[in-house]
Scaffold this motif. Structure first.
Motif, short mmCIF file in Angstrom:
data_model
loop_
_atom_site.label_atom_id
_atom_site.label_comp_id
_atom_site.label_asym_id
_atom_site.label_seq_id
_atom_site.Cartn_x
_atom_site.Cartn_y
_atom_site.Cartn_z
N GLU A 1 3.66 5.63 -5.74
CA GLU A 1 3.66 5.63 -7.20
C GLU A 1 2.59 6.55 -7.77
O GLU A 1 2.78 7.14 -8.84
N ILE A 2 1.45 6.68 -7.08
CA ILE A 2 0.37 7.51 -7.62
C ILE A 2 0.41 8.95 -7.10
O ILE A 2 -0.39 9.78 -7.52
N SER A 3 1.36 9.25 -6.19
CA SER A 3 1.45 10.60 -5.62
C SER A 3 2.10 11.55 -6.61
O SER A 3 3.02 11.17 -7.34
N LEU B 1 -9.70 15.91 9.86
CA LEU B 1 -8.77 16.07 8.76
C LEU B 1 -7.51 15.23 8.96
O LEU B 1 -6.70 15.09 8.07
N GLU B 2 -7.34 14.71 10.19
CA GLU B 2 -6.18 13.90 10.56
C GLU B 2 -4.87 14.66 10.39
O GLU B 2 -3.83 14.09 10.04
N MET B 3 -4.92 15.96 10.61
CA MET B 3 -3.73 16.81 10.72
C MET B 3 -3.99 17.70 11.92
O MET B 3 -4.83 18.60 11.86
N ASP B 4 -3.31 17.42 13.03
CA ASP B 4 -3.64 18.09 14.29
C ASP B 4 -3.61 19.61 14.17
O ASP B 4 -4.42 20.30 14.79
N SER C 1 -0.42 11.85 2.50
CA SER C 1 -1.49 10.92 2.10
C SER C 1 -2.71 11.66 1.56
O SER C 1 -3.86 11.35 1.91
N SER C 2 -2.44 12.69 0.75
CA SER C 2 -3.49 13.50 0.10
C SER C 2 -4.33 14.30 1.11
O SER C 2 -5.41 14.79 0.76
N ARG C 3 -3.85 14.44 2.34
CA ARG C 3 -4.59 15.25 3.32
C ARG C 3 -4.62 16.71 2.91
O ARG C 3 -5.51 17.45 3.35
N VAL D 1 0.83 -1.20 0.00
CA VAL D 1 0.00 0.00 0.00
C VAL D 1 0.87 1.26 0.00
O VAL D 1 0.58 2.23 -0.71
N VAL D 2 1.94 1.24 0.80
CA VAL D 2 2.86 2.39 0.85
C VAL D 2 3.48 2.62 -0.52
O VAL D 2 3.55 3.76 -1.01
N VAL D 3 3.93 1.54 -1.16
CA VAL D 3 4.54 1.65 -2.50
C VAL D 3 3.52 2.15 -3.51
O VAL D 3 3.83 3.03 -4.34
N PHE D 4 2.31 1.62 -3.45
CA PHE D 4 1.26 2.03 -4.39
C PHE D 4 0.93 3.52 -4.24
O PHE D 4 0.82 4.25 -5.23
N ARG D 5 0.83 3.98 -3.00
CA ARG D 5 0.51 5.39 -2.77
C ARG D 5 1.66 6.30 -3.19
O ARG D 5 1.44 7.42 -3.61
#
Length: 330
Positions: A190-192, A247-250, A201-203, A184-188
């Motif tokens: 590659e598409i970033s 938003l998962e960004m404090d 992570s697109s936040r 999953v880390v590799v896939f994300r």
């Protein structure tokens, strides 16, 4: 926080946002109470090393809580994709990653290791691999580097040659294993579009959308000062069966929840931690900085009791570094 949530309650006239706000407010209170509790216990005569050993033992139990469910096949995947990563029966793999990572680093920095200590370190490292998140992967690498950096010069050279030789000889097998574990880390990656987008992570897209909705609110000026509360935060209005979403960004969660007043307090705590750690050695300073950056950019810190516990331990180590140095290379 109670004032902000009460204001939102009277504006929305629905108990769900109010109860959610109080729930998250107690997590902030827990952080403060835990910090002062540990501080008082230490000042009353309990050695910080004893508290640190309890923390490491707790991390060991958490690690077993990841490994055993993975072996039994009852663990929950770290990602919604249902891939290799396992977080046991815990709620947040990201929160576990930084908690287990800090414990793993401290464990390998212990000066005199018994056989049990070595086993604990290996189990902690295994749990990081099983989590298979970006944070877990980074802390796995950092732990290994810290271990090598604290060895004597000839041991450093020997270990580096051993690692380099192993990587060169088993390159194909290691690459295949890495792609399987961290798929999953590799896939994300590659598409970033950029390294920053991969780290977030697109936040960043969520934050842009949040600001758009925030300015659509008729009370955005008031919310800019005191925030919109936990449940509403950046939302312009409430509708039936609306789900709670962070938003998962404090940094931005605090801003939208508690406005400029909240973000000034948050930034003040960050500078306070940096000030306490900047002259306490590169090991502690790097751990504190990573903790801060994870909180601001990846979240899962301020509103989660597991990593907050690790943060409280770190801050108290800063205050009693000389005592800790009796057993740990920090």
């Amino acid at each position: 926080m109670l004032f902000v949530e009460s204001t939102c309650f009277f504006y929305i006239n629905n108990p769900l946002p109010f109860i959610s706000g109080l729930n998250y407010a107690t997590k902030i209170v827990f952080l403060l109470l835990l910090y002062f509790f540990v501080k008082i216990v230490i000042e009353s005569g309990t050695p910080i090393l004893k508290i640190l050993h309890v923390f490491l033992f707790a991390a060991f139990l958490y690690a077993l809580g990841i490994i055993i469910p993975a072996i039994l096949g009852i663990g929950v995947s770290s990602y919604t994709e249902g891939t290799f990563g396992q977080k046991g029966l815990y709620a947040s793999g990201n929160a576990l990653g930084i908690f287990m990572g800090i414990a793993s680093v401290l464990c390998v920095l212990k000066k005199k290791k018994t056989f049990i200590d070595i086993c604990k370190s290996l189990i902690l490292l295994l749990s990081l691999l099983l989590l298979a998140t970006k944070t877990a992967l980074l802390f796995f690498i950092v732990t290994v580097l810290f271990f090598i950096s604290t060895r004597k010069i000839y041991n450093k050279i020997l270990l580096l040659c051993l690692f380099a030789g192993s990587i060169f000889y088993f390159w194909d097998y290691l690459t295949e294993a890495f792609l399987a574990v961290f798929d999953v880390v590799v896939f994300r990656y590659e598409i970033s579009d950029s390294p920053l987008a991969f780290m977030l992570s697109s936040r960043d897209n969520y934050v842009i959308d949040a600001f758009t909705e925030f300015y659509n609110s008729s009370l955005w000026v008031l919310k800019l000062m005191i925030g919109g509360g936990v449940f509403m935060s950046y939302r312009a209005g409430y509708f039936e069966d609306m789900s709670f979403k962070q938003l998962e960004m404090d940094f931005f969660d605090v801003f939208f929840m508690y406005g400029l007043i909240g973000i000034f307090c948050y930034i003040g705590i960050i500078f306070w931690c940096i000030r306490k750690s900047y002259n306490k050695g590169w090991v502690l300073f790097s751990l504190v900085m990573f903790f801060i950056l994870h909180s601001a950019l990846a979240g899962h810190i301020l509103f989660d009791g597991v990593p907050m516990t690790a943060g409280v331990i770190l801050v108290n180590i800063l205050d009693r570094r000389k005592e800790v140095q009796a057993e740990f290379k920090i």
